[in-house]
Design an enzyme around this catalytic site. Structure first.
Site, PDB file in Angstrom:
ATOM      1  N   GLU A 170       0.706  -1.435  -0.128  1.00 19.16           N
ATOM      2  CA  GLU A 170      -0.592   0.074  -0.466  1.00 19.16           C
ATOM      3  C   GLU A 170       0.518   1.602  -0.100  1.00 19.16           C
ATOM      4  O   GLU A 170       0.276   1.940   1.017  1.00 19.16           O
ATOM      5  CB  GLU A 170      -0.669  -0.235   1.302  1.00 19.16           C
ATOM      6  N   GLU A 378      -4.820  -8.486   1.179  1.00 19.78           N
ATOM      7  CA  GLU A 378      -6.025  -8.106   2.220  1.00 19.78           C
ATOM      8  C   GLU A 378      -7.269  -7.786   1.956  1.00 19.78           C
ATOM      9  O   GLU A 378      -7.813  -7.344   0.383  1.00 19.78           O
ATOM     10  CB  GLU A 378      -5.583  -6.702   2.991  1.00 19.78           C
TER      11      GLU A 378
END
Length: 480
Positions: A170, A378
């Protein structure tokens, strides 16, 4: 649900769960570990929810064998975790810490002994504090060599046992919060610094992929992006243009560089006009273009709607860290786009859109644009959990969330998406960076709060038992 409709998950599908070092390990200064930027930042007054930090977290460092035994009971085929850079190199470079390497040896060997495939994330936001103090960490090109030295150490040590690697986690979300919203360290609002730090991260990502090819030739590596597919708030042309800008500036800016080695054209010209585009030096573009990943990691929680945003419109700013629904203000880039509510989906207590179909849409977009295998690194629901009088956690909302998203994975595979696996965020409850311990994601409840770690007792939630049945049936049984 008709079980026959869900028979198309591949036999080698990686049913997994995920975590990150700072959010679970604790032991922040144990066995030679150096401080990370989050060890320092979380101690600053007012920066995190009720002063919560990862000093103890859920103490996975000392309880990993108990946690892996629970993973085996769950039937996990894969477990994604990150390695704490400052546990390996306390000063970010220099002398390696053998005790840190040995801890991950034990964890990896324990996972493999239970038949669980380790998926290792090189970097999940916890840069060594020493590199921040020395040269600003990601704000300097010097970090490229230091990150490569760290990554190479891991490839040499674990490459015989770890075949799946995430290079950066991320990058888009962490840097946006750090340099646009002013919420993550260094907590500033400076878009010039934002794009410069990202460019250095791109160079670091490409460099470690090049090193990986030489050291782990039978392995697979790729970055993981926080991907929230963009929708236009209406059919009004100005909103459609805002949606196009948002998709390019919040997703494609990273993905195009990761995969194609070049910045998207319209976004680059927009930043150049504003004077905030990163500086390209000789050799940068060749390096980026030569580092195509083996797959893309997808962290999916939500979609987002976008509307036109005037030159004097909203920019970055606060987010909902309390769980008080409806408290998230609009955010965006003046002159381009701003977030807008989507009246067709529900939201979580933290105002995140619950949009399982958006996952299918996103996987299809990524497949069409990049043509790479995808791994959901995720996906999960952050919610308030309550322990019942009979010591149970009945998290029906989480089961409904996960079930609907797994079903959209099935449909995406039918659409032709090459989906390698699906990792629930998270295995146990974790420290949620700015949200403390009240925002729970885990399949396993950990009994602690922001101020009191108590005994850190692990309790299986209803979602744990649900996911065990899903894995055992290879996705054929999604109903409770």
């Amino acid at each position: 649900m008709d079980d026959d409709s869900t028979r198309n998950f591949p036999d080698n599908f990686l049913w997994g769960a995920a975590s990150a070092a700072y959010q679970i390990e604790g032991a922040w200064n144990v066995d030679g570990k150096g401080p990370s930027i989050w060890d320092a930042f979380s101690k600053l007054p007012g920066k995190t929810f009720r002063g919560s930090n990862g000093d103890v977290a859920v103490d996975h460092y000392h309880r990993f064998e108990e946690d892996v035994a629970l993973m085996a009971e769950l039937g996990l085929r894969a477990y994604r975790f990150s390695i704490a850079w400052a546990r390996i190199y306390p000063d970010g470079h220099g002398t390696v810490n053998e005790a840190g390497l040995a801890f991950y040896d034990r964890l990896i060997d324990c996972l493999r002994a239970h038949g669980i495939e380790p998926i290792v994330t090189l970097y999940h936001w916890d840069v060594p504090l020493a590199l921040v103090d020395a040269y600003g960490a990601w704000e300097s090109r010097r970090i490229v060599a230091d990150f490569d030295r760290y990554a190479t150490t891991l490839f040499k040590r674990y490459g015989d046992r770890v075949k799946y690697w995430i290079s950066l986690n991320e990058q888009n979300e962490d840097t946006r919060r750090a340099f646009v919203d002013g919420l993550h360290p260094p907590a500033v609002q400076d878009r010039k610094r934002f794009y410069a730090a990202n460019h250095h991260a791109f160079l670091a990502n490409a460099t470690v992929i090049r090193s990986f090819r030489a050291l782990v030739p039978d392995g697979r590596i790729g970055p993981s992006l926080a991907y929230a597919p963009a929708y236009p708030a209406s059919c009004r042309p100005e909103d459609v243009l805002a949606f196009e800008d948002a998709e390019e500036q919040t997703s494609n800016w990273w993905l195009d560089v990761y995969v194609h080695g070049r910045y998207p054209r319209a976004a680059w010209h927009a930043l150049a006009r504003q004077g905030v585009a990163p500086t390209l030096l000789d050799g940068d573009e060749a390096l980026l273009a030569a580092a195509r990943p083996d797959f893309l990691g997808v962290n999916y929680y939500r979609s987002q709607c976008f509307a036109a945003n005037g030159p004097d419109g909203v920019g970055g700013g606060p987010i909902n860290t309390t769980g008080q629904k409806g408290t998230t203000p609009a955010r965006g880039v003046p002159g381009y786009y701003k977030t807008a509510p989507n009246p067709f989906v529900e939201t979580t207590h933290w105002d995140w859109e619950i949009d399982p179909v958006g996952l299918r849409i996103g996987l299809r977009r990524l497949t069409s644009r990049y043509g790479l295998p995808l791994l959901i690194t995720e996906n999960g629901l952050g919610d308030f959990d309550t322990v019942s009088d009979d010591d149970q956690i009945h998290d029906a909302n989480r089961i409904a969330y996960l079930r609907s998203h797994v079903d959209q994975c099935r449909l995406a595979i039918e659409d032709g998406v090459d989906l390698m696996g699906y990792c629930v965020w998270s295995f146990t409850d974790v420290l949620s960076w700015l949200n403390g311990y009240q925002k729970r994601y885990g399949l396993v409840y950990v009994d602690r709060d922001e101020q009191d770690p108590r005994e850190l007792r692990r309790i299986r939630k209803d979602s744990f038992h649900w996911y065990r049945a899903v894995i055992a049936s290879n996705g054929r049984h999604l109903a409770t």
